[in-house]
Design a protein around this motif. Structure first.
Motif, PDB file in Angstrom:
ATOM      1  N   ARG A   1     -75.773  -3.162  -6.285  1.00 34.95           N
ATOM      2  CA  ARG A   1     -75.827  -4.602  -6.555  1.00 34.95           C
ATOM      3  C   ARG A   1     -75.768  -4.888  -8.052  1.00 34.95           C
ATOM      4  N   LEU A   2     -76.446  -4.060  -8.836  1.00 30.28           N
ATOM      5  CA  LEU A   2     -76.408  -4.258 -10.285  1.00 30.28           C
ATOM      6  C   LEU A   2     -74.992  -4.051 -10.815  1.00 30.28           C
ATOM      7  N   ASP A   3     -74.291  -3.055 -10.287  1.00 26.42           N
ATOM      8  CA  ASP A   3     -72.912  -2.810 -10.719  1.00 26.42           C
ATOM      9  C   ASP A   3     -72.002  -3.992 -10.380  1.00 26.42           C
ATOM     10  N   GLU A   4     -72.282  -4.666  -9.282  1.00 22.38           N
ATOM     11  CA  GLU A   4     -71.489  -5.842  -8.920  1.00 22.38           C
ATOM     12  C   GLU A   4     -71.862  -7.044  -9.782  1.00 22.38           C
ATOM     13  N   LEU A   5     -73.138  -7.119 -10.163  1.00 21.27           N
ATOM     14  CA  LEU A   5     -73.623  -8.293 -10.883  1.00 21.27           C
ATOM     15  C   LEU A   5     -73.311  -8.254 -12.375  1.00 21.27           C
ATOM     16  N   MET A   6     -73.405  -7.089 -13.009  1.00 17.20           N
ATOM     17  CA  MET A   6     -73.327  -7.021 -14.469  1.00 17.20           C
ATOM     18  C   MET A   6     -72.014  -7.548 -15.055  1.00 17.20           C
ATOM     19  N   PRO A   7     -70.851  -7.284 -14.454  1.00 13.69           N
ATOM     20  CA  PRO A   7     -69.635  -7.898 -15.007  1.00 13.69           C
ATOM     21  C   PRO A   7     -69.709  -9.425 -15.014  1.00 13.69           C
ATOM     22  N   LEU A   8     -70.336 -10.004 -13.987  1.00 16.95           N
ATOM     23  CA  LEU A   8     -70.496 -11.458 -13.953  1.00 16.95           C
ATOM     24  C   LEU A   8     -71.460 -11.917 -15.045  1.00 16.95           C
ATOM     25  N   VAL A   9     -72.510 -11.132 -15.286  1.00 16.38           N
ATOM     26  CA  VAL A   9     -73.465 -11.463 -16.347  1.00 16.38           C
ATOM     27  C   VAL A   9     -72.778 -11.407 -17.714  1.00 16.38           C
ATOM     28  N   LEU A  10     -71.994 -10.360 -17.943  1.00 15.94           N
ATOM     29  CA  LEU A  10     -71.284 -10.228 -19.217  1.00 15.94           C
ATOM     30  C   LEU A  10     -70.337 -11.401 -19.440  1.00 15.94           C
ATOM     31  N   HIS A  11     -69.648 -11.786 -18.389  1.00 12.91           N
ATOM     32  CA  HIS A  11     -68.715 -12.910 -18.508  1.00 12.91           C
ATOM     33  C   HIS A  11     -69.462 -14.221 -18.746  1.00 12.91           C
ATOM     34  N   ALA A  12     -70.585 -14.413 -18.043  1.00 20.54           N
ATOM     35  CA  ALA A  12     -71.345 -15.657 -18.191  1.00 20.54           C
ATOM     36  C   ALA A  12     -71.926 -15.775 -19.595  1.00 20.54           C
ATOM     37  N   ALA A  13     -72.491 -14.692 -20.118  1.00 19.86           N
ATOM     38  CA  ALA A  13     -73.089 -14.735 -21.460  1.00 19.86           C
ATOM     39  C   ALA A  13     -72.033 -14.974 -22.527  1.00 19.86           C
ATOM     40  N   ALA A  14     -70.824 -14.491 -22.277  1.00 16.66           N
ATOM     41  CA  ALA A  14     -69.754 -14.641 -23.268  1.00 16.66           C
ATOM     42  C   ALA A  14     -69.381 -16.097 -23.501  1.00 16.66           C
ATOM     43  N   SER A  15     -69.716 -16.969 -22.560  1.00 16.34           N
ATOM     44  CA  SER A  15     -69.365 -18.383 -22.708  1.00 16.34           C
ATOM     45  C   SER A  15     -70.336 -19.127 -23.620  1.00 16.34           C
ATOM     46  N   ALA A  16     -71.447 -18.479 -24.001  1.00 12.95           N
ATOM     47  CA  ALA A  16     -72.435 -19.122 -24.872  1.00 12.95           C
ATOM     48  C   ALA A  16     -71.944 -19.140 -26.314  1.00 12.95           C
ATOM     49  N   THR A  17     -72.553 -20.008 -27.115  1.00 14.62           N
ATOM     50  CA  THR A  17     -72.185 -20.088 -28.533  1.00 14.62           C
ATOM     51  C   THR A  17     -72.485 -18.777 -29.247  1.00 14.62           C
ATOM     52  N   SER A  18     -73.626 -18.179 -28.918  1.00 12.03           N
ATOM     53  CA  SER A  18     -74.007 -16.873 -29.475  1.00 12.03           C
ATOM     54  C   SER A  18     -74.197 -15.908 -28.311  1.00 12.03           C
ATOM     55  N   PRO A  19     -73.150 -15.242 -27.874  1.00 17.53           N
ATOM     56  CA  PRO A  19     -73.210 -14.465 -26.631  1.00 17.53           C
ATOM     57  C   PRO A  19     -74.237 -13.341 -26.629  1.00 17.53           C
ATOM     58  N   LEU A  20     -74.326 -12.569 -27.721  1.00 21.40           N
ATOM     59  CA  LEU A  20     -75.178 -11.384 -27.689  1.00 21.40           C
ATOM     60  C   LEU A  20     -76.660 -11.719 -27.521  1.00 21.40           C
ATOM     61  N   PRO A  21     -77.219 -12.687 -28.264  1.00 23.33           N
ATOM     62  CA  PRO A  21     -78.629 -13.032 -28.022  1.00 23.33           C
ATOM     63  C   PRO A  21     -78.885 -13.483 -26.582  1.00 23.33           C
ATOM     64  N   VAL A  22     -77.938 -14.224 -26.028  1.00 25.21           N
ATOM     65  CA  VAL A  22     -78.090 -14.669 -24.636  1.00 25.21           C
ATOM     66  C   VAL A  22     -78.038 -13.469 -23.700  1.00 25.21           C
ATOM     67  N   LEU A  23     -77.120 -12.546 -23.962  1.00 28.54           N
ATOM     68  CA  LEU A  23     -77.015 -11.347 -23.137  1.00 28.54           C
ATOM     69  C   LEU A  23     -78.316 -10.551 -23.183  1.00 28.54           C
ATOM     70  N   LYS A  24     -78.926 -10.470 -24.364  1.00 27.46           N
ATOM     71  CA  LYS A  24     -80.184  -9.727 -24.484  1.00 27.46           C
ATOM     72  C   LYS A  24     -81.301 -10.410 -23.698  1.00 27.46           C
ATOM     73  N   ARG A  25     -81.333 -11.743 -23.738  1.00 25.37           N
ATOM     74  CA  ARG A  25     -82.343 -12.460 -22.949  1.00 25.37           C
ATOM     75  C   ARG A  25     -82.132 -12.215 -21.455  1.00 25.37           C
ATOM     76  N   LEU A  26     -80.873 -12.262 -21.043  1.00 25.84           N
ATOM     77  CA  LEU A  26     -80.577 -11.974 -19.640  1.00 25.84           C
ATOM     78  C   LEU A  26     -80.943 -10.534 -19.298  1.00 25.84           C
ATOM     79  N   GLY A  27     -80.731  -9.636 -20.247  1.00 17.72           N
ATOM     80  CA  GLY A  27     -81.080  -8.240 -20.024  1.00 17.72           C
ATOM     81  C   GLY A  27     -82.575  -8.052 -19.814  1.00 17.72           C
ATOM     82  N   GLU A  28     -83.395  -8.765 -20.589  1.00 20.04           N
ATOM     83  CA  GLU A  28     -84.846  -8.684 -20.406  1.00 20.04           C
ATOM     84  C   GLU A  28     -85.244  -9.163 -19.011  1.00 20.04           C
ATOM     85  N   LEU A  29     -84.582 -10.225 -18.565  1.00 18.95           N
ATOM     86  CA  LEU A  29     -84.863 -10.726 -17.219  1.00 18.95           C
ATOM     87  C   LEU A  29     -84.454  -9.693 -16.170  1.00 18.95           C
TER      88      LEU A  29
END
Length: 749
Positions: free
Chosen positions: A518-546
């Motif tokens: 499930r994580l392998d299916e979800l992570m590409p979607l997470v990477l794509h979703a975070a990339a749409s933010a103004t500052s993608p990497l900080p958002v990706l890290k927050r999502l990673g903590e979650l």
């Protein structure tokens, strides 16, 4: 005596000839048994209508007219039984029975009599669907329960003086439609046998508790299931027990609980939703249900149920196609099973947090889904109407010959009979309405159980293949950096480094095979979703903590995978607020609130909050303070998240934020005070005092001040409150069985 043409005028022509033959045979049998043939024209018309729809009823009346006339003379045929009527009648019939052969015979006779009554009332239009399903279930409950009582008593007697202290403790669980109180007209009954741990009294016996209950279970099945010249009582199916046919016929409670905890499969959770004790002593039955509840209803959202039920449905579809069962009203497309899957999916996913969903009846749950807002009201209405229509159709199919059948008839008489029994002039009219219901069911089923990929936008689908290679480490570093850069990460090299460390960290360390998939299916979607933010990497890290916080419970991964909208809302909120991200990480149960933007960005006023809290607490036992407090905590956290989400997206004025947060605090305070007072009053009575010789009730209040008093509450504010009571004068104490001084009572409050 011939059948009056007026009596058969409303019947389809293809059914009239056989009815004439049946009527003549009945008249002859009645005269031979010296019973007066019914002459009331209205009743005769009803009789012929019923016989046209049920050969079982007609043949029972012909071969044993005493059964029919007994129902008629007693008034039972025309009566709606009151609660407990089956048990009262069967107890009288079984009085004095002293062996299993006679027990089985009388049970069979009783079942035939009452099935004749139920079928007649149904087909004559004298009973509602609810009454029919309830009566069918109550009849089975009674036969199983009293049979067990007699067999258990005889088994103890066979132990002789050694068994004086033995009281049979076997609990019989009714499963499936019997457990739900919605038994079919001619259905198997699915049972599970269980017993509590053997007490000290068994140590003095020459037989073990296991052997005793094994033999008792075998005897019960034999009495119910054996086919004799009197027919059978019920076909018994024991395959739902642990390990199926290869498992022990009866298991002790601890073994049962251990099995479900360690080896229980998703389909067994699905089956156990409807489990209901139908026979055996009450105290052990309640103990057993308490042991089983955590297996069925998880205390967190369990979106993995959708995938499990989706897979189960696919297996059924393949079986339907292989056997050509498209016209099966139970298993075919748009059939009863699809409605049951919809209902039970919500029960498995949300039942642990919502007591209203911890019911057994399908119609009850459909009503609850509308009240709770999990399905639109028009959807639950259509599903309810379809379920009622399909269940009536199923019962009418089975009532013809008292056989377990679910297929629509293919012959002309069968089609004419079914259409007539359902109130339609011909097959075409019936089929048209049936098709509408089945199409609606199929549409709603497909929407509820749509594959996650079907909910992902084309843009996401186009972007995620390359990101999947990045996540799984199959892309070269240069290609991975290029893919991340193309996706929208300006600091792609740093993002890749973080991703590499993240993928080998806690998030994957303790995941099982299913969780990793499930994580392998979800992570590409997470990477794509975070990339749409103004500052993608900080958002990706927050999502990673979650994700690290929820990785131990793969059901949360399923939630985000099954609901791309929730992932979108999560990304937006994490990008806008580190505080919201931290709240979601600390309380991942709040992810449920992200599923519906209509409610997420619409904080409620005080009346709305009170209504939502009423629904959350409905169905929780009054003495279960722990569960009530859990619901209150979740309510508070979810309500605050709504305010924060709206504040972020709609930029609420500070004053409005303070208003909404104050409403939440007031609602929680009022409800907690109410529950605490009710709990203490139940134990100690109401506090009172004498003033000027008059008995007065002592009252308790809460005064708020500071930011709460000024409607200026913030997200992290404490509550400044003072407790007051007005007890004064003489005899200041409670009036209950455990008297307390009022000062002590209010201190406990």
């Amino acid at each position: 005596m011939a059948v009056n043409r007026l009596h058969t005028a409303e019947l389809p022509a293809v059914l009239r000839e056989s009815l004439t033959e049946s009527w003549e045979a009945f008249v002859q049998a009645s005269r031979e048994a010296q019973f007066p043939v019914p002459s009331n024209p209205d009743f005769t018309t009803s009789l012929l209508r019923v016989w046209a729809c049920s050969d079982f009823v007609a043949q029972t009346c012909i071969h044993d007219p005493a059964v029919f006339y007994g129902l008629l003379d007693s008034g039972d045929l025309l009566a709606d039984y009151t609660s407990g009527e089956y048990k009262r009648k069967l107890k009288r019939i079984l009085k004095g029975v002293d062996d299993s052969t006679v027990l089985g015979q009388r049970l069979r006779d009783f079942r035939r009599r009452e099935m004749l009554r139920i079928a007649w009332r149904d087909l004559a239009g004298w009973a509602s669907l609810d009454e029919v399903l309830h009566d069918l279930s109550a009849l089975a409950d009674t036969c199983v329960s009293l049979a067990l009582d007699y067999l258990g008593g005889w088994a103890v007697k066979r132990l002789g003086s050694r068994g004086k202290k033995i009281k049979p403790q076997l609990v019989v669980l009714g499963m499936g439609k019997l457990g739900a109180g919605e038994l079919n007209f001619s259905s198997d009954i699915d049972l599970i046998f269980a017993y509590p741990d053997a007490g000290a009294e068994w140590k003095r016996q020459n037989t073990s508790a296991n052997e005793f209950y094994l033999q008792l279970g075998q005897q019960l099945i034999q009495v119910l299931d054996n086919h004799t010249e009197h027919g059978f009582v019920y076909r018994v199916d024991m395959r739902l027990r642990p390990y199926g046919d290869s498992g022990p016929l009866a298991a002790n409670f601890d073994a049962l609980a251990e099995y479900y905890q360690m080896q229980g499969r998703e389909w067994e959770r699905y089956a156990m939703i409807k489990a209901r004790p139908i026979a055996g002593p009450g105290k052990p039955a309640r103990q057993l249900m308490k042991l089983l509840k955590p297996f069925v209803y998880r205390r967190y959202l369990d979106f993995s149920a959708f995938e499990s039920l989706r897979n189960l449905k696919e297996q059924i579809v393949r079986e339907v196609e292989r056997k050509g069962m498209q016209d099966n009203v139970k298993l075919g497309p748009g059939g009863i099973r699809e409605i049951e899957f919809i209902v039970q999916a919500f029960q498995l996913v949300r039942g642990g947090r919502q007591p209203l969903l911890q019911q057994r009846g399908g119609l009850d749950i459909l009503g609850a889904l509308a009240v709770l807002g999990y399905l639109p009201a028009h959807v639950t209405l259509q599903l309810t109407e379809a379920y009622q229509f399909l269940r009536r159709t199923e019962n009418r199919i089975q009532a013809w010959a008292d056989q377990q059948a679910h297929d629509l008839p293919e012959d002309e008489p069968g089609r004419a009979r079914l259409a007539f029994s359902m109130g339609f002039p011909d097959w075409e009219a019936f089929e048209q309405v049936l098709t509408v219901h089945r199409q609606r069911v199929q549409e709603h089923f497909e929407l509820v159980f749509a594959e996650p990929e079907a909910r992902v936008s084309d843009a996401q689908r186009d972007q995620t293949p390359g990101l999947s290679d990045v996540w799984q480490g199959t892309a070269d570093p240069a290609d991975a950096i290029a893919a991340l850069s193309a996706a929208g990460y300006p600091d792609a090299e740093e993002a890749l480094q973080w991703l590499t460390e993240f993928s080998s960290g806690p998030v994957t360390r303790y995941l099982g095979e299913q969780g990793r998939q499930r994580l392998d299916e979800l992570m590409p979607l997470v990477l794509h979703a975070a990339a749409s933010a103004t500052s993608p990497l900080p958002v990706l890290k927050r999502l990673g903590e979650l994700l690290e916080a929820i990785s131990g419970r793969t059901t949360y991964l399923s939630l985000l995978l099954e609901n791309p909208m929730a992932l979108s809302q999560l990304t937006q909120l994490c990008a806008a607020s580190s505080w919201v991200a931290a709240q979601l990480t600390q309380y991942p149960i709040l992810l449920d609130e992200l599923l519906d933007p209509r409610t997420l960005y619409d904080p409620l006023d005080k009346a709305g909050l009170q209504g939502v809290l009423d629904v959350r607490l409905a169905g929780i036992p009054a003495d279960d303070l722990e569960q009530q407090m859990d619901q209150l905590r979740q309510f508070k956290q979810a309500s605050v998240l709504r305010v924060a989400a709206t504040d972020i997206v709609a930029e609420l004025p500070v004053a409005k934020v303070g208003d909404h947060l104050t409403y939440i605090a007031e609602t929680v305070l009022e409800r907690v005070l109410q529950q605490v007072l009710e709990h203490l009053v139940e134990r100690h009575g109401k506090p009172g005092y004498l003033r000027h010789g008059k008995l007065c009730e002592a009252r308790f209040g809460i005064v708020v001040y500071g930011k709460l008093g000024g409607y200026e509450l913030g997200y992290g504010s404490d509550l400044d409150i003072v407790f007051l009571h007005d007890s004064s004068g003489n005899e200041q104490h409670t009036a209950g069985p455990k008297v307390l001084d009022n000062s002590e009572f209010f201190t406990r409050v």
